[in-house]
Design a protein around this motif. Structure first.
Motif, PDB file in Angstrom:
ATOM      1  N   ARG A  45     -20.646  11.255 -23.021  1.00 44.49           N
ATOM      2  CA  ARG A  45     -19.844  12.083 -22.123  1.00 44.49           C
ATOM      3  C   ARG A  45     -18.399  11.597 -22.057  1.00 44.49           C
ATOM      4  O   ARG A  45     -17.460  12.400 -22.007  1.00 44.49           O
ATOM      5  CB  ARG A  45     -20.470  12.068 -20.730  1.00 44.49           C
ATOM      6  CG  ARG A  45     -21.761  12.879 -20.631  1.00 44.49           C
ATOM      7  CD  ARG A  45     -22.361  12.762 -19.255  1.00 44.49           C
ATOM      8  NE  ARG A  45     -23.530  13.631 -19.103  1.00 44.49           N
ATOM      9  CZ  ARG A  45     -24.299  13.647 -18.017  1.00 44.49           C
ATOM     10  NH1 ARG A  45     -24.037  12.823 -17.002  1.00 44.49           N
ATOM     11  NH2 ARG A  45     -25.337  14.460 -17.952  1.00 44.49           N
ATOM     12  N   THR A 120     -20.043  17.827 -27.454  1.00 41.82           N
ATOM     13  CA  THR A 120     -20.608  18.541 -26.304  1.00 41.82           C
ATOM     14  C   THR A 120     -22.047  18.947 -26.583  1.00 41.82           C
ATOM     15  O   THR A 120     -22.943  18.790 -25.727  1.00 41.82           O
ATOM     16  CB  THR A 120     -19.762  19.781 -25.988  1.00 41.82           C
ATOM     17  OG1 THR A 120     -18.418  19.377 -25.714  1.00 41.82           O
ATOM     18  CG2 THR A 120     -20.320  20.511 -24.780  1.00 41.82           C
ATOM     19  N   GLN A 124     -25.410  17.567 -24.731  1.00 40.68           N
ATOM     20  CA  GLN A 124     -26.413  18.459 -24.140  1.00 40.68           C
ATOM     21  C   GLN A 124     -27.814  18.136 -24.664  1.00 40.68           C
ATOM     22  O   GLN A 124     -28.779  18.106 -23.896  1.00 40.68           O
ATOM     23  CB  GLN A 124     -26.042  19.904 -24.443  1.00 40.68           C
ATOM     24  CG  GLN A 124     -24.776  20.391 -23.732  1.00 40.68           C
ATOM     25  CD  GLN A 124     -24.371  21.773 -24.148  1.00 40.68           C
ATOM     26  OE1 GLN A 124     -24.961  22.368 -25.066  1.00 40.68           O
ATOM     27  NE2 GLN A 124     -23.342  22.324 -23.493  1.00 40.68           N
ATOM     28  N   GLN A 127     -28.884  14.886 -23.185  1.00 43.35           N
ATOM     29  CA  GLN A 127     -29.251  15.099 -21.793  1.00 43.35           C
ATOM     30  C   GLN A 127     -30.653  15.668 -21.671  1.00 43.35           C
ATOM     31  O   GLN A 127     -31.445  15.244 -20.817  1.00 43.35           O
ATOM     32  CB  GLN A 127     -28.244  16.039 -21.137  1.00 43.35           C
ATOM     33  CG  GLN A 127     -28.524  16.341 -19.672  1.00 43.35           C
ATOM     34  CD  GLN A 127     -28.355  15.133 -18.787  1.00 43.35           C
ATOM     35  OE1 GLN A 127     -27.291  14.505 -18.796  1.00 43.35           O
ATOM     36  NE2 GLN A 127     -29.368  14.774 -18.020  1.00 43.35           N
TER      37      GLN A 127
END
Length: 264
Positions: A45, A120, A124, A127
């Motif tokens: 991040r 990104t 994701q 995550q």
């Protein structure tokens, strides 16, 4: 010597591995792995944020250069309108240099934008993996805790746990010692009764002596009881009779013999 050292090293590693295996708690290991994944996700991040910051700086610089390029174009037109072709040419030359910088910055901007999109997407996906691992981690921890509790309960009921095992061994030793003492006492009593062992205290008696003592004791009780009855009945003759029952019996046969005269 090298073989001995290698063997010692293997033994040390084996024992250390066994000790670590006993000390390891799967729940703590899962929590540690989850923490490491969170740290990795945080780094990704931060990387996305750094790329986005760089992209934003390029966009600002592009906006500034595009503004200067437009300004030079206006200045060249004005100079050409005033008949200053030389100034117009200089303005257009500077605008061309700025346009080259703008083109380079646009290329870098596209590259950074692509990297930002990749990071990104990676963030994701990471995550999602971290969330799935967290769910699986909590499920495994709950299952492990339940299995551990069930195992402890089963060990307690079966008596194979360390605590219950020590209690069971203590009870078994106490029962064994009690049984041994009881067996020894019974064996000694049997040997004393059979005469195989002598009683050093002198208190032991054989069967005949014990029977004679019982009869003698019973006779003494009967005589004492007769004496007490005579005393309660009253009279010296009754008391004397109670005290000397043998003499009274001897006198009774003499009184029954007939008397003979001396002349006969």
């Amino acid at each position: 010597m090298s073989g001995v050292m290698k063997r010692m090293g293997m033994i040390f590693r084996a024992k250390a591995n066994k000790a670590l295996d006993r000390a390891e708690d799967p729940r703590e290991t899962l929590d540690y792995s989850y923490q490491k994944q969170l740290e990795l996700l945080q780094k990704v991040r931060r990387g996305v944020a750094d790329v986005a910051t760089s992209r934003k700086r390029l966009e600002l610089q592009l906006t500034k250069l595009q503004g200067e390029s437009s300004k030079l174009e206006d200045q060249g037109r004005k100079a050409l309108a005033l008949g200053r072709e030389d100034l117009a040419r200089e303005a257009l030359s500077r605008r061309a240099a700025l346009q080259q910088q703008v083109s380079d910055l646009e290329t870098q901007h596209q590259t950074l934008q692509g990297e930002e999109e990749k990071l990104t997407l990676a963030a994701q996906r990471l995550q999602a993996k971290v969330d799935a691992f967290r769910t699986k981690k909590e499920t495994i921890k709950a299952t492990y805790t339940a299995a551990q509790a069930q195992t402890r309960i089963g060990e307690a009921f079966s008596g194979i746990s360390e605590e219950m095992g020590d209690v069971g061994l203590a009870i078994q030793r106490a029962e064994d010692k009690t049984a041994q003492l009881q067996a020894r006492a019974g064996a000694i009593d049997e040997l004393l009764a059979s005469g195989a062992l002598d009683d050093s205290s002198g208190m032991a008696k054989d069967d005949i002596a014990a029977e004679l003592d019982r009869i003698s004791g019973g006779t003494d009780v009967e005589l004492e009881l007769a004496r007490m009855k005579a005393e309660l009945a009253g009279g010296p003759s009754a008391q004397q009779q109670a005290l000397n029952p043998g003499q009274q019996q001897d006198q009774q046969p003499q009184s029954q013999h007939p008397r003979f005269d001396k002349n006969q």
